[in-house]
Design a protein around this motif. Structure first.
Motif, mmCIF file in Angstrom:
data_model
loop_
_atom_site.group_PDB
_atom_site.id
_atom_site.type_symbol
_atom_site.label_atom_id
_atom_site.label_comp_id
_atom_site.label_asym_id
_atom_site.label_seq_id
_atom_site.Cartn_x
_atom_site.Cartn_y
_atom_site.Cartn_z
ATOM 1 N N PHE A 201 41.696 43.292 54.238
ATOM 2 C CA PHE A 201 42.625 43.116 53.111
ATOM 3 C C PHE A 201 42.321 44.146 52.023
ATOM 4 N N SER A 202 42.214 45.395 52.435
ATOM 5 C CA SER A 202 41.753 46.450 51.524
ATOM 6 C C SER A 202 42.597 46.562 50.261
ATOM 7 N N THR A 203 43.906 46.309 50.366
ATOM 8 C CA THR A 203 44.776 46.453 49.191
ATOM 9 C C THR A 203 44.811 45.196 48.329
ATOM 10 N N LEU A 204 44.249 44.106 48.847
ATOM 11 C CA LEU A 204 44.332 42.831 48.132
ATOM 12 C C LEU A 204 43.034 42.384 47.471
ATOM 13 N N VAL A 205 41.904 42.844 47.975
ATOM 14 C CA VAL A 205 40.619 42.359 47.453
ATOM 15 C C VAL A 205 40.325 42.984 46.086
ATOM 16 N N PHE A 206 40.068 42.127 45.104
ATOM 17 C CA PHE A 206 39.677 42.628 43.783
ATOM 18 C C PHE A 206 38.293 43.269 43.859
ATOM 19 N N ASN A 207 38.097 44.305 43.082
ATOM 20 C CA ASN A 207 36.785 44.965 43.048
ATOM 21 C C ASN A 207 35.723 44.079 42.421
ATOM 22 N N THR A 208 36.127 43.293 41.436
ATOM 23 C CA THR A 208 35.174 42.437 40.720
ATOM 24 C C THR A 208 34.626 41.346 41.630
ATOM 25 N N LEU A 209 33.310 41.213 41.640
ATOM 26 C CA LEU A 209 32.643 40.139 42.380
ATOM 27 C C LEU A 209 32.196 39.073 41.376
ATOM 28 N N ILE A 210 32.522 37.804 41.657
ATOM 29 C CA ILE A 210 32.081 36.711 40.788
ATOM 30 C C ILE A 210 30.768 36.157 41.349
ATOM 31 N N PRO A 211 29.672 36.314 40.622
ATOM 32 C CA PRO A 211 28.366 35.904 41.173
ATOM 33 C C PRO A 211 28.137 34.395 41.079
#
Length: 253
Positions: A201-211
């Motif tokens: 889902f390369s175009t859908l995944v947000f770059n931000t990771l919620i830890p």
């Protein structure tokens, strides 16, 4: 124009409510006017807003008692507004199904669309009538996803449901993106699933990771979002970054 965004995943425990509350808080921190709708009968998002009123009006009162939508909106201890949720919403789900009055939320939100820049809808952890109502009303959906293999199950089904509703012109909803939540990159499995998401889902995944973050978990017991409770925590900073990424995605297109 009010951007209505559903936070949905039929799997529980993926950080859906945490995302709804902290995203609402983060967006309001950017001086945008934000409404949070708690459409989950468990009412966890409502607890996190810290509203003090006993037995507040919910969408149940709006649907069955014709209460004006403005009388269902409350100020929170944060800087956004909320339409609370409660166990009454179980009856609301049955009522929508029995009377076939689908799309009532979309109609009601048109009455207040000039009051808000964003409306965030927290949905139940199941693809029931309340979730469908949120999908009808929303112009976009965010899917929080824990980085575990079981969490991948059902995401394709939810995305297909949204596509089907859209293809039948029942909604203009589209999947805005997938948010990786409760991430611990020291965990090999989390890294593998995260990589797999980026591949598929390369175009859908947000770059931000919620830890994974204890301050995000503590905040609801104080009746505030994690962003307000401990703005310097890793979790709060991540949600502020996510809000910025969302704004760029929906406002600068």
């Amino acid at each position: 124009m009010n951007k209505v965004i559903a936070i949905a995943n039929q799997k529980g425990g993926v950080g859906k409510t945490t995302t709804a509350v902290n995203l609402a808080s983060s967006l309001s921190a950017t001086k945008r006017k934000v409404l949070l709708i708690d459409l989950d009968p468990q009412g966890n998002a409502t607890t996190a807003t810290g509203i003090k009123k006993e037995n507040p009006n919910t969408l149940f009162n709006l649907f069955f008692e014709k209460t004006n939508i403005n009388e269902c909106i409350y100020k929170t201890s944060d800087t956004y507004d909320v339409i609370p949720g409660s166990q009454d919403l179980i009856a609301l789900e049955v009522g929508i199904r029995d009377t076939q009055k689908q799309n009532f939320l979309s109609t009601e939100l048109k009455n207040i669309e000039k009051k808000y820049d964003y409306t965030i809808i927290d949905t139940p952890p199941t693809l029931n009538q309340l979730t469908i109502e949120a999908l009808f009303a929303a112009s976009g959906t965010l899917i929080p996803l824990q980085c575990e293999y079981y969490s991948l199950e059902g995401v394709a089904g939810l995305m297909q449901t949204i596509k089907t509703l859209s293809d039948k012109n029942l909604t203009s909803n589209r999947v805005l993106g997938i948010i990786r939540t409760m991430v611990d990159m020291r965990n090999n499995l989390a890294k593998e699933v995260s990589d797999e998401l980026e591949n598929h889902f390369s175009t859908l995944v947000f770059n931000t990771l919620i830890p994974r973050n204890i301050k995000l978990a503590e905040a609801p017991s104080h009746g505030v979002s994690g962003v307000k409770y401990m703005p310097t925590s890793y979790g709060a900073k991540a949600y502020l970054a996510l809000a910025g990424e969302l704004i760029r995605k929906v406002e600068y297109v």
